[in-house]
Design an enzyme around this catalytic site. Structure first.
Site, PDB file in Angstrom:
ATOM      1  N   LYS A 146       0.852  -1.194   0.000  1.00  0.00           N
ATOM      2  CA  LYS A 146       0.000   0.000   0.000  1.00  0.00           C
ATOM      3  C   LYS A 146       0.885   1.240   0.000  1.00  0.00           C
ATOM      4  O   LYS A 146       1.856   1.312   0.766  1.00  0.00           O
ATOM      5  CB  LYS A 146      -0.912  -0.022   1.230  1.00  0.00           C
ATOM      6  N   SER A 152      -9.936   2.317   2.894  1.00  0.00           N
ATOM      7  CA  SER A 152      -9.026   3.006   1.992  1.00  0.00           C
ATOM      8  C   SER A 152      -8.078   2.083   1.229  1.00  0.00           C
ATOM      9  O   SER A 152      -7.465   2.497   0.253  1.00  0.00           O
ATOM     10  CB  SER A 152      -8.186   4.012   2.786  1.00  0.00           C
ATOM     11  N   SER A 159     -10.457   0.144   7.166  1.00  0.00           N
ATOM     12  CA  SER A 159      -9.831   0.219   5.837  1.00  0.00           C
ATOM     13  C   SER A 159      -9.135  -1.049   5.377  1.00  0.00           C
ATOM     14  O   SER A 159      -8.644  -1.109   4.249  1.00  0.00           O
ATOM     15  CB  SER A 159      -8.841   1.386   5.780  1.00  0.00           C
TER      16      SER A 159
END
Length: 493
Positions: free
Chosen positions: A78, A158, A182
């Site tokens: 990420k 997210s 998330s």
């Protein structure tokens, strides 16, 4: 033979150690899959040269008998994790082009154990979002589609890039972060497994901060076993993070397949929401039956302060974000927009560098921390947080081993369908997940079925602090009991 990219992480690791496949071949297969899947926009930065070099090193270590626990396994990172020498943007214009000289502790742990980096994954800007539509680099598109429809769907957020990449077989697993859901929400939306560990289990050092008392690193993977393998490498004490807990890291993989006979599973009445879709209620009931069939005892419990969790979260998180994001001022790194003086430069840089959702949360956070409102909002929200934590502690003190809830209030929705007129509509996606962050507890989302439109639905298990092993054992029961969820044909290739 199964396509290399369709292997689970555990199977890929076994094939590598048995020398049935080379790390370079595995990396090449994933690189090719990524190149064919750019329509998903899952990656902000692809690093094929880095991947091939790391894979070659892994092959050499395997040949010498020095393989690490993740030797040669290609992963996605990420783009909230700092990676030495590779751009790290947090999906924001204000950090576009920023290349850190240091590595986050969690990603360093993965490289230590032999993993291979395929690239940096897309996300909501500064991890602020529930759909991966706030990224400066454009929304991530889910590999899933409704039956009979070509409409683009969100992968959740997210960590939408992480979830979409794992679901679409672009990597064997991915790092993610969870501040209010998330990891678990995008996992539920994409038919993958995501675990938010206990706060303090994984180091936050080198991860771009959103809300420091809530943020926690964790993996998204294809199976419960894969998630357990990844978490063991990601977790561990880090003296550079003062909130990192100095506890031994268990062998999480050993907990997968462990009997849950005699385990007590709590069902919180407060999670039965007015207007909750019948298919979510039905899925939850089915999860109860699967756990009961495996020998668990089901008990009704009460978490009375759940109703206050979402509003309290949307005070605490923006408040901490407004403080953390003050460092992005155009002076030391990242974007700089010239101004007539330094104050004008600050204002111009931040106005141009931050997207709409990030600006909204900074303004909310600054407001609740301002003189005259701090006690009325922030202090009261922290008191509610203490009460929420106390609810969970009471349930666990009464002998409950884990708590079963839905992961999300619905299946994935379409790009642009929610939040444009009313941001609260988007925030409600976190209704089942924020309590876990407020209490600092571990939570796992596991695929459990499909919606009437053929989209994945997930269940969530919440555990005692630092008892992720129980979650892996119970989640595996759900995974083995649930009907297998199959991706649609690769329309993106």
């Amino acid at each position: 033979m199964t396509e290399l990219t369709d292997l689970s992480l555990a199977d890929a690791r076994r094939a590598l150690l048995n020398k049935e496949v080379s790390a370079v071949d595995l990396a090449k297969a994933q690189i090719a899959a990524i190149e064919q899947a750019r329509a998903l926009n899952a990656f902000i930065k692809e690093t094929p040269e880095v991947a091939l070099a790391m894979a070659a090193d892994s092959d050499a270590r395997i040949a010498r008998g020095e393989a690490g626990p993740l030797e040669g396994v290609p992963l996605g990172i990420k783009d909230l994790y700092c990676t030495a020498g590779v751009q790290t943007t947090a999906a924001s214009h204000i950090l576009e082009g920023f290349t850190p000289a240091y590595e986050s502790t969690v990603s360093a742990n993965l490289w230590r154990d032999g993993a291979v980096m395929l690239g940096k994954l897309n996300l909501d800007e500064f991890a602020m979002g529930s759909s991966n539509e706030t990224s400066y680099f454009g929304p991530v598109i889910s590999p899933w589609r409704r039956v009979g429809s070509d409409a683009a769907l969100v992968p959740g957020g997210s960590s939408g890039g992480s979830a979409a990449a794992v679901a679409a077989r672009l990597c064997f697993g991915a790092t993610a972060t969870d501040t209010g859901g998330s990891i678990r929400q995008p996992a539920a939306f994409t038919g993958t497994v995501g675990i938010k560990p206990t706060y303090g289990r994984c180091s936050r050092w080198g991860i771009v901060a959103f809300a420091s008392s809530l943020d926690q690193a964790g993996p998204i993977a294809r199976t419960v076993r894969d998630a357990a393998i990844l978490l063991r490498s990601m977790a561990g004490h880090d003296p550079k993070d003062t909130t990192s807990v100095d506890l031994p890291v268990p062998d999480y993989e050993a907990a997968v397949g462990r009997s849950i006979k005699g385990m007590k599973i709590g069902i919180p009445k407060e999670y039965r929401l007015d207007g909750m879709p019948a298919e979510i209620e039905s899925l939850w009931s089915q999860g109860v039956e699967w756990l009961k069939a495996a020998g668990a005892t089901i008990v009704d419990i009460s978490l009375p302060h759940t109703r206050y969790a979402l509003p309290a979260y949307y005070i605490v998180a923006p408040a901490e974000a407004s403080s953390n994001l003050a460092r992005y001022d155009g002076v030391r790194f990242g974007l700089r927009v010239p101004g007539k003086d330094i104050a004008d430069m600050y204002e111009s840089t931040r106005a141009a560098g931050f997207g709409k959702e990030v600006r909204r949360r900074i303004l909310i956070g600054t407001y609740v921390l301002s003189a005259g409102y701090y006690d009325a909002y922030y202090v009261r929200a922290q008191k509610i947080r203490t009460l929420i934590k106390g609810d969970f502690e009471s349930a666990f003190a009464a002998g409950v081993d884990a708590i079963l809830t839905p992961a999300t209030p619905s299946a994935a929705f379409g790009v642009g369908e929610k939040g444009s007129a009313d941001p609260v509509e988007m925030y409600l996606n976190d209704i089942f997940t924020v309590t876990v962050n407020m209490a600092g507890l571990p939570g796992i989302a596991v695929p459990a079925g499909t919606s009437s439109e053929g989209l994945p639905l997930g269940l969530q298990l919440i555990g005692r602090a630092f008892d992720e092993e129980t979650l892996f054992a119970a989640a595996e029961v759900i995974e083995q009991s649930a009907p297998k969820v199959s991706l649609p044909a690769r329309w993106w290739a």
